[in-house]
Design an enzyme around this catalytic site. Structure first.
Site, PDB file in Angstrom:
ATOM      1  CD  GLU A   9      27.390  18.974  66.842  1.00 53.32           C
ATOM      2  OE1 GLU A   9      26.985  19.638  65.871  1.00 53.32           O
ATOM      3  OE2 GLU A   9      27.847  17.822  66.755  1.00 53.32           O
ATOM      4  CD  GLN A  68      20.771  22.731  73.167  1.00 45.95           C
ATOM      5  OE1 GLN A  68      21.589  22.338  72.341  1.00 45.95           O
ATOM      6  NE2 GLN A  68      20.255  23.948  73.134  1.00 45.95           N
ATOM      7  CB  CYS A  98      19.693  22.022  65.728  1.00 41.66           C
ATOM      8  SG  CYS A  98      21.042  21.382  64.731  1.00 41.66           S
ATOM      9  CG  ASN A 199      21.415  33.434  70.604  1.00 36.63           C
ATOM     10  OD1 ASN A 199      21.116  32.567  69.790  1.00 36.63           O
ATOM     11  ND2 ASN A 199      22.679  33.743  70.855  1.00 36.63           N
ATOM     12  N   GLY A 200      21.781  36.194  69.198  1.00 41.08           N
ATOM     13  CA  GLY A 200      22.087  36.321  67.777  1.00 41.08           C
ATOM     14  C   GLY A 200      22.789  37.623  67.430  1.00 41.08           C
ATOM     15  CD  GLU A 201      24.970  37.999  63.195  1.00 41.04           C
ATOM     16  OE1 GLU A 201      25.923  38.796  63.108  1.00 41.04           O
ATOM     17  OE2 GLU A 201      24.995  36.854  62.705  1.00 41.04           O
ATOM     18  N   GLY A 223      27.195  33.752  71.563  1.00 36.78           N
ATOM     19  CA  GLY A 223      27.816  32.595  70.925  1.00 36.78           C
ATOM     20  C   GLY A 223      29.125  32.994  70.273  1.00 36.78           C
TER      21      GLY A 223
END
Ligand SMILES: Cc1cc2nc3c(=O)[nH]c(=O)nc-3n(C[C@H](O)[C@H](O)[C@H](O)COP(=O)(O)O)c2cc1C
Length: 330
Positions: A9, A68, A98, A199-201, A223
């Site tokens: 976002e 989304q 979120c 997902n992540g890092e 991301g």
């Protein structure tokens, strides 16, 4: 293996999706979340979040874009999912990740992970509402305060017949603090009837390698890592498929940034352009030392023309012999 671009976002809008998907290596994008309360939103809202609907829900280079939705009440979520599907959305993604206080206080995002039954009701309502040909995917964290409900949450999502599940490998409580617990995803992957996306890092090809080994997932979502290294998906695929595609050097990244600045200047109020460019430079600083120099020269500038001129100056100061073609088509 597939690589998805994470919804972000205020950061990953259609311009960013267009640029990053054109650099290459991405298999899917997801819009920023559309907040659903009690109403059926007008079509113009969906077109605003996802202008790609005018192009068959594809970025200009042909990458599908899912819309989304974020909300806590099944009926309006279903109603709006149907509307998005009717407008041609390539898929619907449901946000249960979120962590924002305002969103959680209003019964949306990760707070719903405390109630697997409600997760089921929302996913089921959306799945039942949209045509079978429209994929319904779900994005979660490992839990809200802790991971104790992870099994129940995933069982609810599978029972509601979601098509795919992305897991950001941290709880809401973990926020964005490293590390991401990729190994915690493996227990889900093992017994999942649907594809799980880790997902992540993931900031580098080495992180990608560690993540797939630890999570036992084939598919990943990028991301912040792809914002700091715009060809990360391409690099990962190049290592994975041994295509040996060249890696983008800093001058090519500056040209991307220049394009981003001019496209954004056409689409947003001028006072937002500087923020967008500085925000991206903020991510690029992590990967490219030269981004710091450019950031210093634009940080006090506000008007798009001034920022564009500073980027131009920076380009001149780089190797003038660099005749390599633009990284993406303009
Ligand atoms: C600025 C920002 C905005 C985000 N917005 C969303 C969003 O709209 N929907 C969503 O599901 N996740 C959102 N996320 C979470 C990301 O999609 C992703 O799960 C998270 O950043 C971890 O992945 P990364 O380490 O690759 O960045 C956001 C994250 C950031 C940093």
């Amino acid at each position: 293996m597939r690589i998805m671009l994470a919804p972000m976002e205020g950061v990953v809008d259609h311009t960013m999706r267009s640029m990053l998907s054109e650099v290459g290596g991405l298999d899917r994008c997801v819009t920023e979340f559309v907040r659903i309360t009690n109403h059926r939103l007008p079509a113009k809202v969906f077109y605003r979040y996802c202008p790609e609907l005018h192009n068959g829900s594809l970025t200009p280079s042909g990458t599908p874009v899912y819309i989304q939705l974020l909300g806590g009440i099944p009926e309006p979520m279903a109603m709006n999912a149907l509307r998005a599907a009717e407008l041609g959305a390539a898929g619907i993604d449901i946000n249960f990740g979120c962590p924002a206080k305002l969103v959680n206080r209003n019964d949306g995002g990760s707070v719903l992970l405390k109630e697997p039954r409600r997760v089921f009701d929302i996913v089921k309502a959306v799945r039942d509402a949209v045509p079978k040909t429209t994929p319904v995917t779900v994005k979660i964290r490992l839990g809200f305060n802790d991971r104790s409900l992870l099994d129940d949450i995933c069982a609810a999502i599978f029972a509601a017949s979601a098509n795919e599940l992305t897991i950001h490998a941290r709880t809401k409580e973990d926020g964005y603090k490293p590390p991401a617990y990729w190994d915690a995803i493996a227990a889900v992957t093992e017994k999942s009837p649907i594809p799980i996306i880790a997902n992540g890092e993931i900031w580098s090809t080495q992180d990608y390698h560690n993540c797939v080994v630890q999570s036992n997932c084939q598919d990943i979502m990028l991301g912040r890592g792809i914002l700091s290294c715009p060809d990360l998906a391409r690099q990962i695929k190049s290592v994975h498929q041994q295509t040996g595609k060249p890696i983008l050097e800093w001058p090519s990244i500056v040209r991307l940034l220049d394009q981003f600045c001019s496209v954004t200047a056409h689409e947003y109020d001028h006072k937002y352009v500087g923020n967008r460019v500085k925000q991206w430079l903020g991510y690029l600083r992590r990967q490219y030392g030269q981004a710091e120099t450019l950031f210093e020269s634009v940080k006090r500038l506000k008007m798009p023309d001034d920022i564009s001129a500073a980027i131009g100056q920076h380009q001149l100061s780089l190797n003038k012999d660099d005749e390599s073609p633009l990284p993406i088509a303009v």
